[in-house]
Design a protein around this motif. Structure first.
Motif, PDB file in Angstrom:
ATOM      1  N   ASN A   1       3.172  -2.656  10.674  1.00 16.10           N
ATOM      2  CA  ASN A   1       2.257  -3.442  11.598  1.00 16.10           C
ATOM      3  C   ASN A   1       0.843  -3.215  10.908  1.00 16.10           C
ATOM      4  OD1 ASN A   1       0.978  -0.805  10.015  1.00 16.10           O
ATOM      5  ND2 ASN A   1       1.830   0.205  11.674  1.00 16.10           N
ATOM      6  N   ASN A   2      -0.579  -3.888  11.908  1.00 12.77           N
ATOM      7  CA  ASN A   2      -1.727  -3.974  11.715  1.00 12.77           C
ATOM      8  C   ASN A   2      -2.898  -3.141  10.450  1.00 12.77           C
ATOM      9  OD1 ASN A   2      -1.674  -7.039  12.567  1.00 12.77           O
ATOM     10  ND2 ASN A   2      -2.462  -5.678  14.586  1.00 12.77           N
ATOM     11  N   ALA A   3      -2.084  -1.648  10.848  1.00 17.49           N
ATOM     12  CA  ALA A   3      -2.998  -0.772  10.055  1.00 17.49           C
ATOM     13  C   ALA A   3      -2.488  -0.848   7.921  1.00 17.49           C
ATOM     14  CB  ALA A   3      -2.456   0.432  10.883  1.00 17.49           C
ATOM     15  N   GLY A   4      -1.128  -1.208   8.248  1.00 16.22           N
ATOM     16  CA  GLY A   4      -0.346  -1.291   6.771  1.00 16.22           C
ATOM     17  C   GLY A   4      -1.125  -2.992   6.199  1.00 16.22           C
ATOM     18  N   LEU A   5      -0.796  -4.012   7.388  1.00  9.62           N
ATOM     19  CA  LEU A   5      -1.512  -4.871   6.938  1.00  9.62           C
ATOM     20  C   LEU A   5      -3.236  -4.630   5.928  1.00  9.62           C
ATOM     21  CD1 LEU A   5      -0.320  -7.662   5.599  1.00  9.62           C
ATOM     22  CD2 LEU A   5      -1.651  -8.711   8.387  1.00  9.62           C
ATOM     23  N   SER A   6      -3.812  -4.231   6.868  1.00  8.44           N
ATOM     24  CA  SER A   6      -5.584  -4.215   6.512  1.00  8.44           C
ATOM     25  C   SER A   6      -5.308  -3.083   5.824  1.00  8.44           C
ATOM     26  CB  SER A   6      -6.261  -3.380   7.524  1.00  8.44           C
ATOM     27  OG  SER A   6      -5.676  -4.463   8.977  1.00  8.44           O
ATOM     28  N   LEU A   7      -4.543  -2.368   5.078  1.00  7.48           N
ATOM     29  CA  LEU A   7      -4.908  -1.601   3.904  1.00  7.48           C
ATOM     30  C   LEU A   7      -3.895  -2.303   2.338  1.00  7.48           C
ATOM     31  CD1 LEU A   7      -5.208   1.644   2.608  1.00  7.48           C
ATOM     32  CD2 LEU A   7      -2.854   1.743   2.623  1.00  7.48           C
ATOM     33  N   ILE A   8      -3.313  -2.961   2.933  1.00  6.36           N
ATOM     34  CA  ILE A   8      -3.070  -3.513   1.749  1.00  6.36           C
ATOM     35  C   ILE A   8      -3.833  -4.580   1.259  1.00  6.36           C
ATOM     36  CG2 ILE A   8      -1.511  -5.621   0.858  1.00  6.36           C
ATOM     37  CD1 ILE A   8       1.026  -4.184   2.097  1.00  6.36           C
ATOM     38  N   LYS A   9      -4.768  -5.398   2.342  1.00  7.44           N
ATOM     39  CA  LYS A   9      -5.749  -6.767   1.963  1.00  7.44           C
ATOM     40  C   LYS A   9      -6.607  -5.348   0.865  1.00  7.44           C
ATOM     41  CE  LYS A   9      -4.906  -9.931   5.809  1.00  7.44           C
ATOM     42  NZ  LYS A   9      -5.077 -10.008   6.801  1.00  7.44           N
ATOM     43  N   GLN A  10      -7.080  -4.531   2.166  1.00  5.64           N
ATOM     44  CA  GLN A  10      -8.494  -4.089   1.177  1.00  5.64           C
ATOM     45  C   GLN A  10      -7.947  -3.901  -0.143  1.00  5.64           C
ATOM     46  OE1 GLN A  10      -9.197   0.150   3.436  1.00  5.64           O
ATOM     47  NE2 GLN A  10     -10.437   0.401   2.156  1.00  5.64           N
ATOM     48  N   GLN A  11      -7.468  -3.324  -0.550  1.00  9.52           N
ATOM     49  CA  GLN A  11      -7.118  -2.541  -1.763  1.00  9.52           C
ATOM     50  C   GLN A  11      -6.436  -3.998  -2.957  1.00  9.52           C
ATOM     51  OE1 GLN A  11      -6.861   0.336  -2.662  1.00  9.52           O
ATOM     52  NE2 GLN A  11      -7.042   0.900  -1.174  1.00  9.52           N
ATOM     53  N   GLU A  12      -5.365  -4.932  -2.507  1.00  5.89           N
ATOM     54  CA  GLU A  12      -5.667  -6.448  -2.950  1.00  5.89           C
ATOM     55  C   GLU A  12      -7.155  -6.857  -3.355  1.00  5.89           C
ATOM     56  OE1 GLU A  12      -3.298  -7.742  -4.868  1.00  5.89           O
ATOM     57  OE2 GLU A  12      -1.743  -6.094  -4.664  1.00  5.89           O
ATOM     58  N   GLY A  13      -7.648  -7.065  -2.258  1.00  2.00           N
ATOM     59  CA  GLY A  13      -8.952  -7.853  -1.841  1.00  2.00           C
ATOM     60  C   GLY A  13      -8.868  -9.461  -1.778  1.00  2.00           C
ATOM     61  N   TRP A  14      -9.272  -9.632  -1.514  1.00  2.00           N
ATOM     62  CA  TRP A  14      -9.696 -10.935  -0.945  1.00  2.00           C
ATOM     63  C   TRP A  14     -10.217 -12.181  -2.311  1.00  2.00           C
ATOM     64  CZ3 TRP A  14      -7.001 -14.874   0.970  1.00  2.00           C
ATOM     65  CH2 TRP A  14      -7.624 -16.060   1.230  1.00  2.00           C
ATOM     66  N   ARG A  15      -9.717 -13.162  -2.956  1.00  2.00           N
ATOM     67  CA  ARG A  15     -10.074 -14.247  -3.759  1.00  2.00           C
ATOM     68  C   ARG A  15      -9.609 -16.230  -3.099  1.00  2.00           C
ATOM     69  NH1 ARG A  15     -10.435 -13.157  -9.747  1.00  2.00           N
ATOM     70  NH2 ARG A  15     -11.488 -10.637  -9.027  1.00  2.00           N
ATOM     71  N   ALA A  16     -10.005 -16.943  -2.354  1.00  2.00           N
ATOM     72  CA  ALA A  16      -9.782 -17.941  -2.075  1.00  2.00           C
ATOM     73  C   ALA A  16      -9.505 -18.567  -3.281  1.00  2.00           C
ATOM     74  CB  ALA A  16     -11.114 -19.125  -1.583  1.00  2.00           C
ATOM     75  N   ASN A  17      -9.853 -18.303  -4.439  1.00  2.00           N
ATOM     76  CA  ASN A  17      -9.850 -19.089  -5.122  1.00  2.00           C
ATOM     77  C   ASN A  17      -8.084 -19.041  -6.759  1.00  2.00           C
ATOM     78  OD1 ASN A  17     -10.608 -22.278  -4.944  1.00  2.00           O
ATOM     79  ND2 ASN A  17     -12.777 -21.060  -4.603  1.00  2.00           N
TER      80      ASN A  17
END
Length: 100
Positions: A21-37
């Motif tokens: 679900n979106n809540a779980g996906l958001s939690l993973i994204k928050q914990q992993e962080g975003w890097r475009a490169n």
């Protein structure tokens, strides 16, 4: 005939599967962080996006910098294998339990 039907149903289950679900996906994204490169994670593995490890899932077809949408799609693709395992092991979980 019944065995063939069960095999087809099993294959469909692996392909379709259940999505986080979106809540779980958001939690993973928050914990992993975003890097475009590309970057190297804590253990020296070439990684991109939301923790997509190029050692286990080759990145030959990727052309950084990635958009956030591309990173989200990579994350969903990476999660599919684990989602199928969870669904098969514990099919009665509610959406939040499944996402956790």
């Amino acid at each position: 005939m019944q065995k063939q039907i069960l095999v087809v149903i099993s294959i469909i289950g692996l392909v379709v599967g259940r999505d986080i679900n979106n809540a779980g996906l958001s939690l993973i994204k928050q914990q992993e962080g975003w890097r475009a490169n590309y970057y190297y994670d804590q253990i020296g593995q070439k990684t991109i996006g939301y923790g997509h490890c190029c050692v286990y899932h080759p990145c030959d077809q990727l052309h950084p910098p990635l958009t956030e949408a591309q990173g989200s799609q990579l994350l969903r693709t990476d999660l599919a294998e684990f989602q199928n395992c969870i669904q098969n092991a514990a099919p009665g979980l509610n959406d939040n339990q499944f996402a956790a």
